[in-house]
Enzyme design. Sequence first.
Site, PDB file in Angstrom:
ATOM      1  CE  LYS A 108      -1.891  -0.958   3.827  1.00 38.73           C
ATOM      2  NZ  LYS A 108      -1.089  -2.284   4.555  1.00 38.73           N
ATOM      3  NE  ARG A 139      -3.381  -1.275  10.830  1.00 35.50           N
ATOM      4  CZ  ARG A 139      -2.330  -0.695  10.010  1.00 35.50           C
ATOM      5  NH1 ARG A 139      -2.475   0.483   9.641  1.00 35.50           N
ATOM      6  NH2 ARG A 139      -1.247  -1.408   9.997  1.00 35.50           N
ATOM      7  NE  ARG A 174       8.224  -2.541   5.880  1.00 35.08           N
ATOM      8  CZ  ARG A 174       6.956  -2.265   6.040  1.00 35.08           C
ATOM      9  NH1 ARG A 174       6.073  -1.606   5.131  1.00 35.08           N
ATOM     10  NH2 ARG A 174       6.450  -2.715   7.167  1.00 35.08           N
ATOM     11  NE  ARG A 204       7.225  -0.485   9.968  1.00 33.43           N
ATOM     12  CZ  ARG A 204       6.110  -0.185   9.226  1.00 33.43           C
ATOM     13  NH1 ARG A 204       6.195   0.613   8.171  1.00 33.43           N
ATOM     14  NH2 ARG A 204       5.167  -0.850   9.675  1.00 33.43           N
ATOM     15  NE  ARG A 253       3.005  -4.942  11.372  1.00 30.95           N
ATOM     16  CZ  ARG A 253       3.893  -4.611  10.283  1.00 30.95           C
ATOM     17  NH1 ARG A 253       5.287  -5.026  10.282  1.00 30.95           N
ATOM     18  NH2 ARG A 253       3.580  -3.872   9.287  1.00 30.95           N
TER      19      ARG A 253
HETATM   20  P1  AP5 Z   1       5.041  -1.545   1.536  1.00 29.62           P
HETATM   21  O1  AP5 Z   1       4.562  -0.588   0.637  1.00 29.62           O
HETATM   22  O2  AP5 Z   1       5.870  -0.830   2.885  1.00 29.62           O
HETATM   23  O3  AP5 Z   1       3.676  -2.146   2.454  1.00 29.62           O
HETATM   24  P2  AP5 Z   1       2.619  -1.771   3.213  1.00 29.62           P
HETATM   25  O4  AP5 Z   1       1.221  -2.282   2.838  1.00 29.62           O
HETATM   26  O5  AP5 Z   1       2.398  -0.287   3.219  1.00 29.62           O
HETATM   27  O6  AP5 Z   1       2.974  -2.284   4.764  1.00 29.62           O
HETATM   28  P3  AP5 Z   1       3.226  -1.610   6.050  1.00 29.62           P
HETATM   29  O7  AP5 Z   1       3.769  -2.722   6.939  1.00 29.62           O
HETATM   30  O8  AP5 Z   1       3.835  -0.299   6.140  1.00 29.62           O
HETATM   31  O9  AP5 Z   1       1.715  -1.580   6.387  1.00 29.62           O
HETATM   32  P4  AP5 Z   1       1.179  -1.771   7.739  1.00 29.62           P
HETATM   33  O10 AP5 Z   1      -0.585  -1.441   7.489  1.00 29.62           O
HETATM   34  O11 AP5 Z   1       1.176  -2.865   8.728  1.00 29.62           O
HETATM   35  O12 AP5 Z   1       2.042  -0.917   8.784  1.00 29.62           O
HETATM   36  P5  AP5 Z   1       1.703   0.797   9.335  1.00 29.62           P
HETATM   37  O13 AP5 Z   1       2.818   1.709   9.102  1.00 29.62           O
HETATM   38  O14 AP5 Z   1       0.300   1.236   8.729  1.00 29.62           O
HETATM   39  O15 AP5 Z   1       5.804  -2.801   1.057  1.00 29.62           O
HETATM   40  C1  AP5 Z   1       6.459  -3.826   1.986  1.00 29.62           C
HETATM   41  C2  AP5 Z   1       7.748  -4.116   1.231  1.00 29.62           C
HETATM   42  O16 AP5 Z   1       7.458  -4.848   0.144  1.00 29.62           O
HETATM   43  C3  AP5 Z   1       8.761  -3.169   1.059  1.00 29.62           C
HETATM   44  O17 AP5 Z   1       9.901  -3.524   1.356  1.00 29.62           O
HETATM   45  C4  AP5 Z   1       8.359  -2.915  -0.408  1.00 29.62           C
HETATM   46  O18 AP5 Z   1       9.703  -2.621  -1.067  1.00 29.62           O
HETATM   47  C5  AP5 Z   1       8.139  -4.414  -0.859  1.00 29.62           C
HETATM   48  N1  AP5 Z   1       7.015  -4.297  -2.073  1.00 29.62           N
HETATM   49  C6  AP5 Z   1       6.107  -3.504  -2.257  1.00 29.62           C
HETATM   50  N2  AP5 Z   1       5.426  -3.582  -3.221  1.00 29.62           N
HETATM   51  C7  AP5 Z   1       6.063  -5.072  -3.649  1.00 29.62           C
HETATM   52  C8  AP5 Z   1       5.880  -5.703  -5.119  1.00 29.62           C
HETATM   53  N3  AP5 Z   1       4.828  -5.405  -6.039  1.00 29.62           N
HETATM   54  N4  AP5 Z   1       6.697  -6.593  -5.357  1.00 29.62           N
HETATM   55  C9  AP5 Z   1       7.748  -7.097  -4.482  1.00 29.62           C
HETATM   56  N5  AP5 Z   1       7.953  -6.235  -3.362  1.00 29.62           N
HETATM   57  C10 AP5 Z   1       7.212  -5.195  -3.091  1.00 29.62           C
HETATM   58  O19 AP5 Z   1       1.407   0.537  10.647  1.00 29.62           O
HETATM   59  C11 AP5 Z   1       2.216   0.281  11.705  1.00 29.62           C
HETATM   60  C12 AP5 Z   1       1.664   0.031  13.051  1.00 29.62           C
HETATM   61  O20 AP5 Z   1       0.953   1.396  13.437  1.00 29.62           O
HETATM   62  C13 AP5 Z   1       0.549  -0.892  13.226  1.00 29.62           C
HETATM   63  O21 AP5 Z   1       0.875  -2.127  13.427  1.00 29.62           O
HETATM   64  C14 AP5 Z   1      -0.138  -0.317  14.525  1.00 29.62           C
HETATM   65  O22 AP5 Z   1       0.314  -0.503  15.493  1.00 29.62           O
HETATM   66  C15 AP5 Z   1      -0.178   1.288  14.152  1.00 29.62           C
HETATM   67  N6  AP5 Z   1      -1.351   1.823  13.408  1.00 29.62           N
HETATM   68  C16 AP5 Z   1      -1.045   2.340  11.987  1.00 29.62           C
HETATM   69  N7  AP5 Z   1      -2.285   2.644  11.593  1.00 29.62           N
HETATM   70  C17 AP5 Z   1      -3.140   2.485  12.472  1.00 29.62           C
HETATM   71  C18 AP5 Z   1      -4.694   2.501  12.809  1.00 29.62           C
HETATM   72  N8  AP5 Z   1      -5.364   3.259  11.707  1.00 29.62           N
HETATM   73  N9  AP5 Z   1      -5.321   2.151  13.898  1.00 29.62           N
HETATM   74  C19 AP5 Z   1      -4.705   1.444  14.895  1.00 29.62           C
HETATM   75  N10 AP5 Z   1      -3.304   1.517  14.866  1.00 29.62           N
HETATM   76  C20 AP5 Z   1      -2.714   1.828  13.505  1.00 29.62           C
END
Ligand code: AP5
Length: 217
Positions: free
Chosen positions: A13, A88, A126, A159, A170
């Site tokens: 995403k 979420r 990542r 991270r 997660r």
């Molecule tokens: P990447 O693009 O980073 O994936 P992503 O879907 O953005 O994954 P995240 O882990 O950042 O999402 P998340 O939702 O768990 O974490 P967030 O920061 O929101 O891609 C991942 C990897 O794959 C990268 O290395 C990339 O290069 C590679 N890649 C991408 N596309 C590819 C492809 N097509 N082919 C091959 N490789 C590819 O949340 C973190 C924490 O914050 C949560 O656990 C929670 O504690 C808190 N939090 C955040 N938002 C909320 C909320 N709304 N409510 C409550 N808690 C929250």
Amino acid sequence: MRLVFLGAPGSGKGTQAVWLQGRFGIPQISTGDILRKAVTEGTELGKKADSIMKSGALVSDELIIALMRERLGQPDCARGFILDGFPRTIAQGESLDAMLGPARAIQSAIFFEVSEAEIIRRLTSRRTCAQCGRIYNILSDPPPASGACGSCGGAIIQRKDDSEETVLSRLKVYEEKTAPLKEFYYKQKKLYILRAEQPVERVRAELEALLAGLQAV
Ligand code: AP5
């Protein structure tokens, strides 16, 4: 354009949202990025979120909803936004609908479909810039060998929540709390499925075609 990006952690995403932000000139709003910045800056929000994020659990709906109400009221959101990592939970989805109202309602929710095995592979490989947040991957998009970010020179880190153990918890939290949002947006006739288990450029091309189709409707 008012979009929600839905999908498991690591489904790509953030990678596509950052690109789309440059392409359409509307902000990508990642609650994860906002929370990580708060942790780095040691704010009250950061202190509350730090240990929760390290464990892979979700920060409370109350905190997140207040944070997003404030963020979506900022002037750069007037032309639209891409929500990455919010909502979420069903409670967050309902609050989002209430805070936007019918005039600014979400137009589409795009679900990034990726298998669990691929998610574990992507997240454990990542790497992220601690300064500007640029996303790398040691398998598919490696950072410079110097260890400094190619965009800003910041330090490249892994991270804390990208260890295999935390990724598994997660994913459990995702299945329990976030996956029901698919049904939530399906019922609103706003759900679109993106085949996200393809190389980044292919996913980007499919996303662009999907959005062009939506704009044409
Ligand atoms: P990447 O693009 O980073 O994936 P992503 O879907 O953005 O994954 P995240 O882990 O950042 O999402 P998340 O939702 O768990 O974490 P967030 O920061 O929101 O891609 C991942 C990897 O794959 C990268 O290395 C990339 O290069 C590679 N890649 C991408 N596309 C590819 C492809 N097509 N082919 C091959 N490789 C590819 O949340 C973190 C924490 O914050 C949560 O656990 C929670 O504690 C808190 N939090 C955040 N938002 C909320 C909320 N709304 N409510 C409550 N808690 C929250």
